[in-house]
Design a protein around this motif. Structure first.
Motif, PDB file in Angstrom:
ATOM      1  N   ALA A  53      38.924  47.396  38.641  1.00  9.79           N
ATOM      2  CA  ALA A  53      40.303  47.537  39.084  1.00  9.79           C
ATOM      3  C   ALA A  53      41.006  48.709  38.428  1.00  9.79           C
ATOM      4  O   ALA A  53      42.197  48.873  38.521  1.00  9.79           O
ATOM      5  N   GLY A  94      48.083  36.127  40.831  1.00 12.15           N
ATOM      6  CA  GLY A  94      46.683  35.997  40.477  1.00 12.15           C
ATOM      7  C   GLY A  94      46.428  36.072  38.982  1.00 12.15           C
ATOM      8  O   GLY A  94      45.515  35.450  38.457  1.00 12.15           O
ATOM      9  N   LEU A 107      45.183  43.287  37.587  1.00  6.14           N
ATOM     10  CA  LEU A 107      45.659  43.184  38.954  1.00  6.14           C
ATOM     11  C   LEU A 107      46.780  44.198  39.141  1.00  6.14           C
ATOM     12  O   LEU A 107      47.631  44.370  38.268  1.00  6.14           O
ATOM     13  N   GLU A 779      45.154  32.404  45.393  1.00  2.00           N
ATOM     14  CA  GLU A 779      45.543  33.192  44.228  1.00  2.00           C
ATOM     15  C   GLU A 779      44.669  32.884  43.015  1.00  2.00           C
ATOM     16  O   GLU A 779      44.388  33.750  42.196  1.00  2.00           O
ATOM     17  N   TYR A 782      41.435  35.209  42.778  1.00  2.00           N
ATOM     18  CA  TYR A 782      41.476  36.662  42.833  1.00  2.00           C
ATOM     19  C   TYR A 782      40.559  37.300  41.788  1.00  2.00           C
ATOM     20  O   TYR A 782      39.816  38.232  42.084  1.00  2.00           O
ATOM     21  N   THR A 783      40.629  36.815  40.569  1.00  2.00           N
ATOM     22  CA  THR A 783      39.807  37.436  39.533  1.00  2.00           C
ATOM     23  C   THR A 783      38.333  37.112  39.726  1.00  2.00           C
ATOM     24  O   THR A 783      37.468  37.928  39.396  1.00  2.00           O
ATOM     25  N   GLU A 853      53.342  42.037  41.464  1.00  2.00           N
ATOM     26  CA  GLU A 853      52.051  42.386  42.061  1.00  2.00           C
ATOM     27  C   GLU A 853      52.229  42.950  43.467  1.00  2.00           C
ATOM     28  O   GLU A 853      53.293  42.848  44.081  1.00  2.00           O
ATOM     29  N   ASP A 855      51.912  42.830  46.985  1.00  2.00           N
ATOM     30  CA  ASP A 855      51.685  42.001  48.162  1.00  2.00           C
ATOM     31  C   ASP A 855      52.802  42.184  49.174  1.00  2.00           C
ATOM     32  O   ASP A 855      53.913  42.611  48.841  1.00  2.00           O
ATOM     33  N   HIS A 874      47.466  40.867  50.004  1.00  2.00           N
ATOM     34  CA  HIS A 874      47.628  41.107  48.566  1.00  2.00           C
ATOM     35  C   HIS A 874      46.574  42.126  48.138  1.00  2.00           C
ATOM     36  O   HIS A 874      45.387  41.832  48.151  1.00  2.00           O
ATOM     37  N   LEU A 876      44.507  43.896  45.554  1.00  2.00           N
ATOM     38  CA  LEU A 876      44.092  43.631  44.183  1.00  2.00           C
ATOM     39  C   LEU A 876      43.666  44.893  43.441  1.00  2.00           C
ATOM     40  O   LEU A 876      43.745  44.947  42.221  1.00  2.00           O
TER      41      LEU A 876
END
Length: 975
Positions: A53, A94, A107, A779, A782-783, A853, A855, A874, A876
């Motif tokens: 990321a 997330g 994120l 949510e 997400y990771t 975040e 989104d 969303h 990421l």
């Protein structure tokens, strides 16, 4: 066998788990309908050479971020694993979920707000929390009994007078989550006491069975609610303290309604609803309309409460014997009775799996001398009926013991003649207590958790669908049930919520123009519709239609659904229209096969005759179906996809009889795509892609609740052209209820499609930019998505680029989610259509999105019925640093090039196609291997229900491979 990158990825994850002490658990019409995707799991992602990321930084949540290299990180300052209990009913970003993994995550922050389109003010079904408590709240751990008691006992103990008197010492407003956590406004020493439920009820204790339970209330921690404000103001990062504060506010919000209404997670239903709020949908089931509420951290430095209509299914209050008959689906009582008997080989009745749906439900008995206020629980359905189950009965007066059946006992004891003694008995949780179904009555308000049949689904949709004005009225009625202004707990803690829906500044994006051949365009404007009259497909079939056939499948009554003349008339009209749309047809007289009762043999005959007639391997089989049987449809697709490797197009006999041009044109959009063509693209105002770009979509579909012998199906789609209009797809089983696509599946599904793309689109090289759109991820996952799927894709692309860093594509990862309750209510005019729905292109970035975040909510379609549901996108990760307006335009305009519709769809096509493919995957199940695997699973698990698997092939066999000769897997076989 998995490839090298899959092995490395699996080994790296296993090493990571060891180091951290962690563990792992393991025929559609041409017009699309909105749908909801599944959800579950959590984790973090890393590529081979660092974070996928971008560079890690600890930027404050309030800082403006320009590009993917600036991100937020969240860590667990307390290291509390048991805090996962907090995640039940609150919407977080997330990053919050990664706290429990004890690892950093990255994120993206929001880059900027959009300036595309025109501004508009609309209402959203969310309400601003104008005031919430800022005092310190004290959290307590509450243990009832041994700490593992059933929920029913916990609720009963907590409702006792003893508990009510004991909690007075903590002040007014003690809140309990009905599990293990409580909150109060004062801190008190640990307390422990005994609750005697028999004494509470005035009952005499049973011998050797005291109904006494210890309650322990222990101080756990102090919650500083001021940290919530600090996070929203951008003064602190997300941590456990903020999570615990929001969790308390959520329980404060739901404390009163959960006591006076039926509570299903975030939804509440009246215990005695009016007729407008309930309807019988058949099969012993009724639908009820309630209200949904959820507190959310939101953009604009605020908390909001999302309020919406909620619809759910419940058991209809009725006698068990009537429910059993309705559940069976039988329409003849005599046949029902015959099927209720055990089979000749001694096996249970064929209806036993259906009858077992009654297990764990509560009921009361209604016969002479019984106490209707006493509630029983179904432990299991007995194998014996009222004639077969016998027991000894001793008369008190004479002391005489007689062995009699349950039927005889009810006749003698209660003078009740059982009319259906052949039904199995209901066994309760109390030892040796069984009742005939005829005297059992289902208690009201019990959720029906099973998949609805088609008739029930149709009735449910009819009940649930409502236009925006009616939905808004229902929301207002729900607000009346919640009654925030008079909620004693909200008053006590000083929480105030504005009862008026908030207004937000939205953007209305300009609608694109679908592009056809010869530069022709359609101009839907804001209507969201266009037609194919006079339109030539952008790309016709890549090879002239030469080798093909038509097969008419016979229904069970062996009467042909259509005549030869009717088929010929349909074929003639169909081909004329295809040529009008630009299709290349060389053979106008394909063989027509019918009169073969066996479907598999009919498909085989059609395949052979079509190939022999044209002296070439068949390109297409058109299959005329007599009904909408999913079983027949799946057999057709399995034969064509996996046995013969030929594209197939199913049509209903009823539509062949009508032979309407519009229907033919709608089918031709799919027909042409399966033959390598393209319906349309978008006349872009500016280029979407400045460099070679690939789009990947992914989805995992899960079996309905209760279907423990059905694997989850993973699907991945890959764009097949430079404009990303056409998509190939691959499918594979993915374990049972496993949401993350396994490393092996990613390599086996994605690698051949990427190789095809490199050979036919990328000039032998991987793409420079790769979009990964993922559907159905919540949510909390997400990771995990970054850690597992994105890392696996990166490793695969690294290998495909010969491990040269210069060939590594920049990735943009986006989650598309439709399982939410946000709805738009625009005013009449530019932003709203005649039904009160938002016009296509309505974009919301403020007030209901995440505070920091990246989104948005985008409504890209026109609702065919009911109230439009926007899609929540969303982002990421964005290594390519795509400009905000460019990305939003891509999302919206590509919804206009969905290849089988003349209307924009609600979901980005890459994931919509993945959803179609994952549903189609059920027709590729290897039934023989699946049965062997099922037996092995039952032996290993002792016939216990398997809730989650690790996705291994030993547990869940792979799907049948698609026959490779025609390479149909590189085409749109699923559409």
């Amino acid at each position: 066998m998995p490839g090298a990158h899959a092995k490395r990825a699996a080994a790296a994850r296993e090493a990571s788990r060891r180091n951290q002490g962690g563990s792992t658990a393991g025929p559609a019409g041409p017009q699309p309908e909105p749908y909801d995707g599944p959800g579950s799991n959590a984790g973090e992602a890393r590529g081979r050479s660092g974070s996928v990321a971008g560079t890690r930084s600890s930027s404050r949540p309030g800082s403006q971020v320009r590009g993917s290299s600036q991100t937020r990180q969240a860590v667990d300052p307390a290291g509390k694993k048991d805090s996962q209990v907090l995640l039940r009913n609150v919407d977080f970003g997330g990053a919050a979920y990664n706290i429990f993994d004890q690892m950093p995550t990255t994120l993206m922050n929001r880059k900027a707000f959009s300036k595309a389109g025109k501004p508009a003010v609309i209402q959203v079904n969310s309400h601003i929390v104008e005031q919430w408590p800022t005092i310190d709240v004290f959290q307590y751990d509450i243990i009832i009994g041994n700490g593992a008691e059933k929920r029913g006992l916990i609720v009963a103990v907590w409702a006792s007078n003893k508990v009510k008197s004991e909690i007075l010492r903590y002040g007014n407003g003690f809140i309990f989550d009905s599990n293990r956590i409580g909150w109060a406004t004062t801190q008190k020493p640990d307390n422990s006491f005994i609750v005697d439920l028999d004494a509470e009820k005035g009952q005499t204790p049973r011998e050797n069975h005291e109904n006494k339970h210890r309650v322990a209330i222990k101080f756990a921690k102090k919650i500083q609610l001021a940290t919530v404000r600090a996070y929203l103001d951008g003064k602190t990062d997300f941590d456990n303290g903020i999570l615990e504060g929001i969790n308390f506010l959520d329980h404060l919000l739901r404390e009163t309604p959960s006591k006076k209404l039926i509570n299903l997670r975030r939804s509440y239903f009246a215990r005695h609803p009016v007729s407008e709020e309930r309807t019988v949908v058949g099969g012993g089931v009724e639908a009820m309309k309630g209200v949904y509420q959820s507190i959310r951290l939101a953009e604009g430095k605020r908390l909001v409460v999302n309020v919406d209509v909620s619809n759910s299914c419940f058991w209809h209050t009725n006698n068990f014997h009537k429910l059993a008959y309705q559940l069976s689906g039988e329409t003849n009582q005599t046949e029902f009775q015959g099927h209720c008997a055990r089979r000749p080989d001694g096996r249970d009745t064929m209806f036993m799996p259906i009858f077992k749906r009654l297990v764990r439900n509560k009921f009361f008995v209604k016969h002479r001398g019984s106490d209707e206020s006493k509630i029983w629980t179904v432990k299991q359905i007995s194998r014996l009926n009222a004639n077969e189950h016998k027991f000894d009965v001793t008369e008190k007066a004479t002391g005489k013991t007689t062995n009699m059946s349950v039927r005889e006992y009810f006749m003698k004891k209660y003078n009740i003649y059982l009319e259906q003694p052949w039904l199995p008995l209901v066994q309760t949780q109390k030892a040796n207590v069984l009742f005939p179904m005829e005297v059992c009555v289902m208690c009201d308000g019990q959720r029906y958790p099973y998949k609805l049949n088609p008739a029930q689904t149709s009735a449910m949709i009819k009940f649930a669908v409502s236009r925006p004005p009616q939905r808004r009225q229902a929301i207002d009625q729900g607000l009346g049930k919640l009654d925030w202004a008079n909620d004693p707990f909200l008053k006590g803690y000083g929480m105030k919520i504005n009862p008026t829906m908030l207004k937000t500044n939205a953007r209305i994006l300009e609608p694109p123009e679908p592009l056809f051949a010869n530069g022709a365009t359609a101009k839907p404007n804001f209507s969201g519709r266009w037609d194919l009259r006079g339109k030539v497909f952008l790309q016709p079939n890549d090879r002239p239609l030469k080798s093909w056939g038509i097969v008419v499948l016979m229904p069970q009554d062996i009467r042909p659904p259509v005549t030869m003349d009717q088929v010929q008339a349909f074929k003639k009209n169909f081909l004329n229209l295809y040529r009008g749309h630009g299709g290349k047809v060389e053979n106008v007289n394909p063989p027509i096969i019918g009169g073969i009762p066996d479907d598999a043999k009919a498909i085989e005959a059609a395949f052979l005759q079509a190939g022999n007639a044209a002296n070439a391997r068949p390109q297409m089989l058109m299959v005329i179906l007599s009904n909408k049987s999913a079983e027949v449809y799946n057999r057709v697709k399995k034969s064509c996809d996996c046995r013969y490797g030929v594209m197939s197009q199913c049509v209903q006999a009823s539509n062949v009889l009508k032979n309407q041009p519009q229907y033919c044109s709608n089918v031709l959009m799919k027909f042409n795509c399966k033959l390598g063509g393209t319906t349309s693209s978008i006349k872009a105002r500016q280029a979407y892609f400045s460099e070679s770009t690939m789009i990947i979509g992914a989805d995992v579909s899960h079996a309905a609740p209760g279907m423990v012998d059905m694997a989850s199906m993973a699907a991945m789609t890959v764009s097949l052209d430079k404009s990303c209009s056409r998509y190939g797809a691959a499918v594979q089983s993915n374990g049972h209820r496993v949401e993350m696509i396994t490393s092996t599946n990613i390599e086996e599904m994605l690698k051949p499609l990427v190789q095809w793309w490199m050979a036919n689109v990328g000039a032998g090289r991987p793409p420079k930019h790769l979009y990964y759109f993922r559907d159905g991820v919540s949510e909390g996952q997400y990771t995990a998505l970054l850690k597992q799927e994105v890392a696996d894709i990166k490793n695969l692309m690294h290998d495909m680029g010969q491990r040269d860093p210069r060939n590594m594509p920049k990735m943009t990862v986006v989650v598309a989610e439709k399982r939410h309750h946000i709805r738009f209510f625009p005013p009449q005019g530019m932003a709203g259509d005649k039904n009160g729905n938002p016009v296509p292109g309505t974009l919301v970035e403020h007030d209901v999105t995440h505070p920091w975040e990246n989104d948005i909510y985008l409504c890209s379609h026109v609702a065919i019925q009911g109230t439009a549901r926007p899609t929540h996108y969303h982002m990421l990760m964005d290594e390519a640093n795509v400009p905000v307006e460019k990305f939003q335009t891509l999302l919206y305009e590509h919804c206009y090039q969905y290849q089988r519709a003349t209307t924009p769809v609600s979901l980005f096509p890459a994931v919509y196609y993945a959803h179609l493919a994952s549903n189609r995957a059920t027709s590729h199940i290897n039934l023989a291997q699946n049965e062997v695997a099922r037996i092995h699973r039952e032996k290993r698990a002792g016939k216990a229900i398997i809730k989650v698997s690790d996705g291994s092939e030993a547990e869940w066999p792979k799907l049948l491979p698609m026959e490779p000769t025609n390479n149909i897997r590189f085409g749109m076989w699923y559409i």
